[in-house]
Design a protein around this motif. Sequence first.
Motif, PDB file in Angstrom:
ATOM      1  N   LYS A  69      -6.447   8.153   0.394  1.00 24.25           N
ATOM      2  CA  LYS A  69      -6.087   6.881   1.029  1.00 24.25           C
ATOM      3  C   LYS A  69      -6.821   6.702   2.354  1.00 24.25           C
ATOM      4  N   ARG A 111      -0.993   4.482  -0.580  1.00 25.36           N
ATOM      5  CA  ARG A 111      -2.353   4.134  -0.160  1.00 25.36           C
ATOM      6  C   ARG A 111      -2.439   3.702   1.301  1.00 25.36           C
ATOM      7  N   GLN A 168       0.834  -1.213   0.000  1.00 25.79           N
ATOM      8  CA  GLN A 168       0.000   0.000   0.000  1.00 25.79           C
ATOM      9  C   GLN A 168       0.868   1.262   0.000  1.00 25.79           C
TER      10      GLN A 168
END
Length: 344
Positions: free
Chosen positions: A252, A56, A51
Amino acid sequence: MHTEQLVEVILPGVVEPEGLQVRHGGTVPSPGPGQVVIRMEATGVSFAEQQMRRGRYFDQPPYPFVPGYDLVGTVTVTGAGVGPDLVGRRVAALVKVGGWASHVVVDAADAVAVPDRIGAAEAETLVLNGITAWQMLHRKARVRPGGTIVVHGANGGVGSVLVQLALATGITVIGTASPRHHDTLRAQGVSPLDYRAGDLAARVRQLAPGGVDAVFDHVGGRGIVDSWRMLAPGGTLVSYGTAATRDDQGSKQWPVLKLIGRLCWWNVLPNGRHASFFNVWAGRSLGKDRFRARLREDLAEVFAALQRGDITPRIAARLPLDRAADAVRLAESGTIAGKVVLTP
């Protein structure tokens, strides 16, 4: 004097795995008061780094930084106020970022002893994944022997540890995974289901007509509704990730906030079921000392389960730190079972 040199992997921004930068020749850091230097023997590629590479992860630091959620290694130097007897001890640490380096400074209070008979790579597979699995099963859901649970991603890093801890406790496990992992899961005593085959909640109800005692869901997204529908009265949904939104664009934070909002709403419904979002760092709300004590206690339980044979470490591959790009590619490929471990 330090004769060793620092090697670290830098995540410079939103990049493909090949964009990771390996930096050689830096100065090995010195510990401050209350700190130790750990010479890394094993660190890993977790979903968090996948991520972070995409920008993210919910609360990642600004670029550039050194990723690496956890590590295992040997204490080489202690700072003021730390007993010198720690030098030479193998320890594990949960750091969130910074683990992909040859030498890492941590607070001595965050270093957890690793039993002598456990190898560094084996221990590494159980730091973040083991703590997460143990605390979700025994502290959040509190499933008793004889209960039934659903584990999504039963072949994954956290999922595979959770499955083994549950089976050792006398809990019946239904595990979702792609079909290529089903034989392995059956051999463990898990009832496998293909997560892509439609109406998962109905198929769980065929196996557990009254519903299940807990569902552990790292996927999030629209599938979380199915997970909620699988629960028996009094059951608990533990959500611990938003894998479904890994490749999304935009904020995010929004997928996580939306998910937490939905879980909170379900909790106020008068149906006796419970929903919660688990993050290992949320335990810091207890206060730093209690958080650390609980981490030490639970990781010791996980290592003891390994020594009893209740857990088998799942090492998908071992690659040197300077092949971090290959390690990330492999971890993200969806073709492996277990954890990709980086070594010096």
